[in-house]
Design a protein around this motif. Structure first.
Motif, PDB file in Angstrom:
ATOM      1  N   ILE A  37       0.757  -0.808  -0.322  1.00 52.13           N
ATOM      2  CA  ILE A  37      -0.124   0.348  -0.300  1.00 52.13           C
ATOM      3  C   ILE A  37       1.096   0.959  -0.387  1.00 52.13           C
ATOM      4  N   GLN A  39       3.666   1.182  -1.180  1.00 50.17           N
ATOM      5  CA  GLN A  39       4.203   1.379  -3.021  1.00 50.17           C
ATOM      6  C   GLN A  39       2.874   1.864  -3.827  1.00 50.17           C
ATOM      7  N   TYR A  40       1.744   1.720  -3.873  1.00 46.98           N
ATOM      8  CA  TYR A  40       0.790   2.669  -4.348  1.00 46.98           C
ATOM      9  C   TYR A  40       0.457   4.178  -4.046  1.00 46.98           C
ATOM     10  N   GLU A  44       0.626   7.592  -5.682  1.00 43.55           N
ATOM     11  CA  GLU A  44      -0.412   8.582  -6.233  1.00 43.55           C
ATOM     12  C   GLU A  44       0.421   9.890  -5.549  1.00 43.55           C
ATOM     13  N   VAL A 287      -6.333   8.199  -1.212  1.00 45.78           N
ATOM     14  CA  VAL A 287      -5.328   7.489  -1.130  1.00 45.78           C
ATOM     15  C   VAL A 287      -5.475   7.739   0.186  1.00 45.78           C
ATOM     16  N   SER A 364      -1.019  -6.050  -8.549  1.00 43.72           N
ATOM     17  CA  SER A 364      -0.777  -5.273 -10.267  1.00 43.72           C
ATOM     18  C   SER A 364      -1.761  -5.287  -9.987  1.00 43.72           C
ATOM     19  N   SER A 367      -4.370  -3.018  -8.244  1.00 48.55           N
ATOM     20  CA  SER A 367      -4.968  -1.752  -8.207  1.00 48.55           C
ATOM     21  C   SER A 367      -4.313  -0.955  -8.930  1.00 48.55           C
ATOM     22  N   GLN A 369      -1.682  -0.028 -10.825  1.00 53.39           N
ATOM     23  CA  GLN A 369      -0.737   0.296 -11.482  1.00 53.39           C
ATOM     24  C   GLN A 369       0.438  -0.951 -12.008  1.00 53.39           C
ATOM     25  N   ILE A 371       3.319  -2.811 -11.175  1.00 60.36           N
ATOM     26  CA  ILE A 371       4.528  -2.673 -10.628  1.00 60.36           C
ATOM     27  C   ILE A 371       4.917  -4.410 -10.555  1.00 60.36           C
ATOM     28  N   GLN A 675     -11.503  -0.048  -9.311  1.00 64.35           N
ATOM     29  CA  GLN A 675     -10.543  -0.545  -8.244  1.00 64.35           C
ATOM     30  C   GLN A 675     -10.390  -0.361  -7.100  1.00 64.35           C
ATOM     31  N   VAL A 679      -9.220  -2.428  -3.962  1.00 61.11           N
ATOM     32  CA  VAL A 679      -7.874  -2.611  -2.855  1.00 61.11           C
ATOM     33  C   VAL A 679      -8.313  -2.541  -1.711  1.00 61.11           C
TER      34      VAL A 679
END
Length: 802
Positions: A37, A39-40, A44, A287, A364, A367, A369, A371, A675, A679
């Protein structure tokens, strides 16, 4: 000494395998979830932070007003704003205008390439932004007429090389020269494009007599200001107010006015959701909510360790007593227990990294993203690892270390040591926190799921099913109207094609045509207001089954319809009509031209249910250019598409046949919501699993401590059910207390989140009861697994238990 600590720590780990497994696994899962998280969230938060002058770059957003009432909030303001602010405020060092150009077809020799996102941009673009050029001079690349800068991907596809400076390609009837090749835009930027065309080219198109460059009445120009070092943006923004008011008073047109705001470049992605955003933006609240989940999950894992360590501390009392009797200082015992906590957290960190490597592809996909394992080579990842290790070692180890090192050797050796009431209360408080966090997360997760389901299943007010959209033809043809009419007529010969219509906007896309100053004929100019305009051919409203409230729709039977308009209900209300019927036959002044209102259709959802209904005016434009909506029968879909493609290639030979299905396109608006929900739900599940893992360990230890008590109760005649009720009682009370704490917090959180949607679900009691029951069942199931086993144990064996 460290060697001795290490030896004792490993001895305790191997001696208490179940305790060690639960602790390390719980910590590892919590840390892995937290790191993912992080990283997510860090991605953002990283948008546009690579620009060298990011702290001084501001986008000028615009609030448009009609007679003092807010009508539109634009990311792009008037064309004249940038020039005026630069010339009248010394705080502005530089500015750049960026204007959307939509899609274009680039032709180089035999190569044809459709570009979906192109913009006109002023010469200062590369001075303000740090989008690096591979080839070309950033100072002059966008200076000349008919010059363009392309991305490296476009250069490779169109020219076969990135060494494309000086090459010329054809756009429609225009010849553009490549003056620069820039790197592909990174994922973490609020603005992306495939091609930049010089702003001077746009000015050539509009002609030397046009006042577009300095007008305050035409919107749609993204303006970015570079402020001088040390300038206070709030103070500068305050200066805009009297300047803009004075400017609009001079214009004195239709009661229009505006306020201009300075948006920090780095805040655009998370905090700007205005009309004409360059890209779909994220949500700052979501976020930070995910960041809170990460903290919750990690804290839950730490609480597991603290609970189990302090509960099991009684079994290590003799060890502490003997050590103290033999002369061990309190500081040495503290060091030993802290060392054990560090060892456990270290092992958990290693396991968490393994888990991240294994589940990274799944994360990935969830989310959205992309990654890869390069995550493991990023400094932010290892900074997170070190911080989690240090904080985890301290928070999970310090309290148990204090408790264990405070055991009194005399009481221990005499066998008088028992669980401390304060310690029991502390453990219950921490269990309540775990349950409360789990219920809160489930409440929010269920709300997100229901809101997204509600939006996707809500009736739109129009029919978008079985609709194929062909992207607007871009190649030059001698007569667009003749070619499109021929394509329609030929396609409608196919029984599978129900209708073909062309329009400036399609459902699922924002209406980009925004017109101000529209009023009833004969009224004062100050009565003008802004409306969204959709231009379509005769069949547009019929094809989408728009619900007619009164009057009629456009028809070829009426030659006057190109001078007629249809309102939606919201537009009639904006115009001042109390009932839709009152609008029929009235005439409006649309930029100096007179149009007659012939019909009123019901409001429908042009975009997602995030947005309220707009006031929309439909114009009949027989030769309108736009996207082509084809209603089809999907029984023989491959053959139908093949036939449409054949017709397209016959009447638009220079264009690619690019199509998509409208229902899928419309639902893409909810992609970010889905999404986020995925998550949120995933990490809610992880949090609950970690909490249950700790609960399992705590219940297991509690039952071991009460084994003799259970045996005595059975000897004295207690039934299995009464013993189970005894064991359930304490944990059931904790779940109820957790619900009492989490329910009001959950209500406040989901109420705030739902306010961001114009159309939303109601907050019902089921959003709270279902999570409560779910957590209660999970907790009681966890307790039951061990309680039943203990209750059924032979009482003779139970009484013998030491």
């Amino acid at each position: 000494m460290i060697k001795n600590y290490l030896l004792i720590a490993f001895r305790n780990l191997s001696k208490n395998k179940a305790f060690s497994f639960i602790n390390i696994t719980g910590l590892a899962i919590g840390m892995a979830a937290g790191l993912l998280i992080i990283q997510y969230v860090s991605f953002e938060l990283s948008f546009d932070n690579f620009h060298a002058k990011k702290d001084r770059v501001y986008r000028v957003s615009q609030d448009r007003y009609d007679r003092g009432k807010l009508s539109t909030q634009w990311a792009g303001g008037a064309f004249g704003a940038g020039n005026a602010f630069k010339n009248n405020f010394p705080e502005v060092e530089d500015f750049v205008k960026v204007v959307g150009n939509g899609s274009l077809l680039a032709v180089y020799k035999d190569q044809r390439l459709t570009l979906d996102k192109t913009y006109f941009a002023g010469p200062s673009f590369f001075n303000i932004f740090s989008y690096p050029l591979i080839n070309g001079d950033p100072k002059t690349a966008l200076q000349d007429v008919n010059s363009a800068v392309v991305t490296e991907s476009v250069a490779k596809k169109l020219f076969g090389t990135t060494d494309a400076v000086g090459k010329t390609f054809i756009w429609d009837v225009n010849s553009l020269k490549v003056t620069g090749v820039m790197k592909d835009f990174p994922a973490n930027t609020h603005f992306k494009t495939e091609m930049l065309i010089s702003y001077a080219t746009l000015m050539k198109f509009v002609g030397p007599k046009s006042d577009l460059d300095v007008t305050w009445l035409n919107d749609g120009c993204l303006t970015y200001l570079l402020l001088k070092p040390g300038v206070d943006p709030k103070a500068l923004e305050a200066k805009f107010v009297p300047f803009v008011d004075k400017t609009y008073r001079k214009i004195n047109w239709s009661g229009a006015s505006a306020k201009y705001h300075l948006q920090p470049l780095q805040s655009i992605h998370l905090y700007s959701h205005l009309m004409q955003e360059a890209e779909p933006n994220g949500d700052g609240k979501s976020v930070y909510l995910l960041a809170a989940i990460a903290i919750f999950v990690i804290i839950i894992a730490w609480i597991n360790y603290i609970n189990l360590a302090t509960a099991k501390g009684i079994t290590r009392a003799k060890e502490v007593g003997v050590r103290k009797t033999l002369g061990s200082a309190k500081s040495q015992l503290l060091s030993q227990f802290m060392f054990e906590a560090m060892l456990l957290n270290g092992l958990a960190i290693l396991l968490s990294i393994i888990l991240i490597i294994l589940f990274l592809p799944i994360f990935s996909a969830i989310s959205g993203q992309y990654i890869t394992l390069t995550l493991l080579f990023k400094p932010i990842f290892w900074i997170g690892v070190v911080i989690l290790f240090l904080l985890g070692s301290f928070f999970s180890g310090f309290y148990p270390a204090i408790v264990l090192s405070n055991f009194k050797p005399v009481e221990v050796i005499k066998g008088k040591l028992s669980a401390s009431p304060k310690g029991i209360v502390m453990r219950k408080v921490m269990v309540v926190f775990q349950f409360a966090a789990s219920i809160f997360l489930l409440i929010f997760s269920l709300t997100v799921y229901r809101q997204v389901s509600y939006m996707q299943n809500q009736k739109l007010g129009i029919n978008i099913d079985q609709t194929l959209i062909i992207k607007q033809p871009l190649a030059h043809v001698d007569s667009f109207y003749r070619s499109m009419s021929a394509f329609k007529n030929e396609s409608l010969r196919d029984p599978s094609v129900k209708s073909v219509t062309v329009s400036t906007s399609i459902p699922g896309d924002p209406v980009q045509w925004n017109a101000g100053g529209i009023k009833l004929t004969g009224t004062d100019q100050s009565q003008g207001k802004q409306y969204r305009i959709i231009g379509g051919d005769y069949d547009y409203l019929k094809a989408y089954n728009a619900k007619l409230i009164t009057g009629r729709l456009f028809s070829k039977d009426f030659t006057t319809d190109p001078h007629a308009v249809v309102f939606n209900v919201k537009a009639t209300q904006e115009m001042g009509f109390e009932k839709p019927e009152q609008a029929i036959g009235k005439q409006i002044d649309f930029w100096g031209q007179v149009y007659t209102i012939i019909g009123v259709v019901d409001n429908y959802h042009q975009q997602s249910l995030h947005d309220a209904f707009d006031a929309v005016i439909f114009r009949c434009i027989p030769d309108v250019r736009g996207q082509v909506s084809v209603k089809i029968n999907t029984t023989n879909l491959p053959q139908t598409i093949a036939a449409l493609k054949k017709n397209w290639n016959a009447f638009f030979p220079g264009d690619e046949f690019n199509y998509f299905f409208l229902d899928q396109h419309f639902n893409e608006q909810y992609h970010a919501d889905k999404q986020f929900g995925q998550v949120f739900a995933t990490f809610t599940g992880i949090g609950i699993f970690v909490a249950c893992l700790g609960l399992f360990g705590l219940v297991s230890f509690t039952i071991v401590q009460r084994t003799k008590e259970i045996g005595i109760r059975k000897v004295l005649g207690a039934s299995v059910n009464s013993i189970l009720q005894l064991l359930y009682k304490d944990f059931a009370q904790l779940v109820v207390i957790s619900f009492i704490i989490s329910a009001p917090l959950g209500w406040y959180a989901i109420h705030q989140w739902l306010q961001t949607y114009a159309f939303r679900i109601g907050i019902s009691w089921t959003l709270f009861v279902i999570p409560f029951i779910a957590v209660a069942v999970i907790a009681m199931t966890t307790v039951s697994y061990l309680s039943v086993k203990a209750a059924l144990m032979n009482p003779v064996k139970s009484i013998k238990t030491e």
